[in-house]
Design an enzyme around this catalytic site. Structure first.
Site, short mmCIF file in Angstrom:
data_model
loop_
_atom_site.label_atom_id
_atom_site.label_comp_id
_atom_site.label_asym_id
_atom_site.label_seq_id
_atom_site.Cartn_x
_atom_site.Cartn_y
_atom_site.Cartn_z
N HIS A 14 -46.92 16.83 -22.20
CA HIS A 14 -46.78 18.90 -22.40
C HIS A 14 -45.64 19.13 -21.41
O HIS A 14 -45.54 20.37 -20.41
CB HIS A 14 -48.81 18.46 -21.22
CG HIS A 14 -49.55 18.06 -22.83
ND1 HIS A 14 -50.86 18.73 -21.72
CD2 HIS A 14 -49.63 18.27 -23.83
CE1 HIS A 14 -51.38 18.23 -22.57
NE2 HIS A 14 -51.26 18.12 -24.14
N HIS A 38 -49.19 12.68 -32.94
CA HIS A 38 -51.02 13.05 -33.82
C HIS A 38 -50.66 11.32 -35.07
O HIS A 38 -52.29 11.36 -35.25
CB HIS A 38 -51.38 14.01 -33.76
CG HIS A 38 -51.67 15.17 -32.99
ND1 HIS A 38 -52.56 15.69 -32.91
CD2 HIS A 38 -51.25 15.09 -31.25
CE1 HIS A 38 -52.53 16.41 -32.06
NE2 HIS A 38 -51.78 16.20 -31.34
#
Length: 714
Positions: free
Chosen positions: A264, A99
């Site tokens: 993920h 992020h």
């Protein structure tokens, strides 16, 4: 008489509102005024380091192996105040690094993990960054230990790298030398919304109309809404958003699938409770929270009770191990839409085998369904993504390599050329997106090259404009572009409308003298400035450092370089077309990307105008009768009250003598803003003074040299 302890309001000696957002700034009172704040970022007053501190030197003293070992140890050192899922902080650290780096967008090169800006608003308080304040606080003991030798920016990204390594991935490499900033980056436009997660970035139903230069689809998100477009699950619609936003981060379809899968493969989402009861974000929390936010009053508030995205669950059977479990889940089960305990839409498998379910993050005796976001489902519903996903599923080694490379690109894209990298883990392989240049330095005789340039009789306009057009592509935001490499002679730059070049002559000089074309371009520009200064009465030599090299077409990603094309250049008084922002606002954006201060911008504008370097050799803003001479005439005449200024059309003005009404010159908004804006006028007045004629020339040369050398900041 004022007495001790007397005060006008409730016994408080401070004028209320003056220290918070309640106090109005000049731009609040006059919102249409030109805001120069983007040129005043990160000056020495905000920096707590010593004036002679050099992070490039400091990081060379870093014990990298000891640092990496401490990070490996941290991954499994679960702490009670913020316990690690499955006893491993890998997923949290990867999300933090991702992020940080994932804010990069290729359109203007802004964002990214290169400055440690995740520590500051607004990024530290974006809804998508919930709980990342905890990740940085977990890293604090390591930052404290290594001190000035380790920036927060480097530590945040390295923590993500080590997290992957600790879970079994062979990463592609890592480079140090991200230098911290010390206050928010007001120069980066994150969107005009006044509330989090607004949906105003698109016009109508056409998802391709995402507002430039933004990459995220909603305010406060890194990429796309995990629940689907507008919060409604539809993987094919989400695929459109995913493709657009990843393209805006310079990622192709294969890199997009690899990053989605690799991101993920590990960790989990958190949404085991009511997200509406969370406390304020870090920037909005009170002092007792000590910079932390999103306090959760439910249960323990941490661990299994944590809430971040609102989705709840892990993606794979083994969330702390690098494997191919992500695609195993997607290709071996049917999936249906359900809701998390927090009420968020997510996908869960139908009739999954018990042994494929991941165990609970804190209780190994309990198993839960894995989950997928709408973007995950897009990886197998979109035809192009599905083809790539199938190949990665059948070839796990391809996935590991593709992800490692894409992760390296994601986390290093904003660092510029490889020559800026430091550290023992810098990969030897040159990558096209790094804008590679050949090794070696010019051994040419500078004096001979100067003589040869002078002998062909080029004008000041041609020499200065060619050098400027070559160098102005530099972006301080991601260290791309600039004069080194002489890519102005290669596609796509050689076809750009805004360029003025005399490259054929320079290529001949380079071949004759052994100099690089890049050096000839800059040296000729310097020679043009010197000639103009002499014509203005100042005999001066512009500093020149040889050693630039020439790129080849094979070293140049033509598609990637397309975003560097200037479609406006206030310094040469040119715009390719009319745009929504005012011309003077476009000038500020260009100046900030080039790393210029407001005074540097002002002196360059004044000098470029009088030397006659306007695009197309227009006369707008050329406030002098001595065109081609480097003088302060632009500022002298701009501030002279003998003249008045009159609009004659869109972005055009006449400069008339008050006494006769005679038109002396024409101008654009970019010219006149240096007289109308109070801050810029203060600079104009300095250079218009009778005693600052030589200072003007000195300051112009200093700013010019900075532009010519901007891409050689290693």
């Amino acid at each position: 008489m004022y007495k001790e302890h007397d005060s006008p309001i409730g016994g408080c000696p401070v004028v209320h509102g003056s220290l918070t957002e309640a106090g109005k700034s000049p731009t609040d009172w006059w919102p249409e005024s030109l805001n120069l704040d983007i040129l005043h970022q990160h000056d020495s007053k905000t920096n707590p380091m010593d004036a002679d501190f050099d992070y490039r030197k400091a990081v060379k003293e870093l014990d990298v192996e000891a640092l990496k070992q401490d990070l490996h140890d941290l991954m499994t050192d679960s702490q009670e105040w913020w316990p690690a899922d499955w006893g491993h902080y890998g997923g949290l650290m990867i999300r933090m690094a991702w992020h940080a780096a994932g804010t990069y967008r290729v359109a203007d090169g802004r964002g990214g993990g290169g400055t440690g800006n995740q520590r500051f608003a607004p990024i530290n308080s974006w809804p998508d960054n919930a709980s990342l304040d905890k990740a940085r606080r977990l890293l604090w003991p390591i930052k404290k230990k290594f001190g000035n030798r380790l920036s927060w920016a480097d530590l945040i990204i390295l923590a993500g790298n080590i997290a992957y390594e600790s879970m079994g991935l062979k990463t592609f490499g890592f480079a140090f030398v991200r230098e911290d900033i010390w206050h928010p980056e007001k120069d980066t436009y994150w969107g005009s919304e006044k509330e989090w997660l607004g949906i105003s970035r698109y016009e109508g139903e056409e998802r391709e109309s995402l507002e430039n230069p933004l990459a995220a689809v909603q305010m406060g998100l890194i990429y796309v809404n995990p629940q689907g477009v507008g919060g409604s699950p539809d993987p094919l619609k989400t695929a459109v958003d995913v493709r657009e936003t990843f393209e805006r981060m310079a990622m192709n379809d294969e890199e997009t699938v690899a990053l989605t899968a690799g991101g993920h493969t590990v960790g989990k989402a958190h949404g085991n409770g009511d997200a509406d009861v969370l406390g304020p974000d870090p920037e909005g929390s009170d002092v007792e929270e000590q910079g932390l936010g999103w306090t959760n009053p439910q249960g323990t508030g941490v661990g299994q009770d944590a809430i971040t995205s609102g989705l709840e669950g892990a993606w794979t059977t083994h969330p702390t191990k690098w494997d191919n479990g992500y695609f195993h889940m997607l290709f071996n089960y049917d999936w249906e839409v359900t809701k998390s305990p927090a009420g968020a839409w997510q996908w869960e498998p139908v009739n999954i085998r018990e042994e494929d379910k991941p165990v609970d993050a804190s209780d190994p005796g309990v198993r839960h369904n894995p989950i997928m976001t709408d973007a995950d489902m897009a990886m197998v519903r979109d035809p192009a993504y599905r083809e790539i996903s199938r190949r990665f599923y059948e070839n796990p080694d391809q996935l590991a390599d593709a992800f490692a490379r894409a992760w390296f690109k994601l986390t290093h894209r904003d660092m510029g050329p490889k020559s800026r990298y430091l550290g023992p883990d810098v990969p030897e392989e040159d990558l096209l997106w790094q804008d590679p240049l050949p090794k070696g330095a010019s051994t040419c005789d500078v004096a001979s090259v100067r003589e040869r340039i002078a002998s062909i009789g080029l004008s000041v306009h041609d020499m200065v404009c060619t050098a400027w057009d070559s160098a102005r592509t530099f972006r301080h935001s991601d260290m791309r572009g600039g004069a080194n490499g002489a890519r102005i002679r290669l596609a796509p730059q050689r076809e750009w409308e805004g360029n003025n070049t005399v490259l054929a002559a320079y290529e001949g000089i380079a071949e004759e003298t052994g100099a690089s074309v890049a050096d000839v371009i800059v040296l000729a520009g310097n020679l043009g400035v010197e000639q103009a200064a002499r014509a203005g009465g100042v005999d001066v030599e512009v500093p020149f450092s040889p050693g630039r090299v020439d790129a080849t077409p094979e070293m140049t990603d033509a598609g990637s370089f397309g975003v560097l094309e200037p479609i406006h250049d206030g310094f040469r008084n040119w715009m390719k077309s009319a745009y929504a922002p005012r011309p003077e606002e476009l000038l500020l954006d260009r100046a900030q990307l080039m790393g210029l201060t407001a005074p540097e911008m002002a002196v360059l504008i004044g000098g470029m105008r009088v030397m006659g370097t306007n695009h197309g050799e227009t006369s707008h803003g050329v406030f002098t009768d001595r065109v081609g001479a480097l003088t302060s005439d632009f500022f002298v005449n701009l501030t002279d009250m003998r003249f008045s200024w009159h609009p004659t059309g869109t972005n055009l003005y006449e400069v008339r003598e008050r006494s006769t009404g005679e038109v002396r010159w024409t101008a654009t908004r970019v010219d006149l803003v240096f007289g109308s804006n109070s801050i810029l006028r203060s600079y104009a007045e300095v250079y218009a003074q009778d005693d600052n004629k030589e200072k003007f020339v000195r300051d112009f040369i200093a700013a010019w040299t900075k532009v010519m050398n901007a891409d050689r900041s290693t």
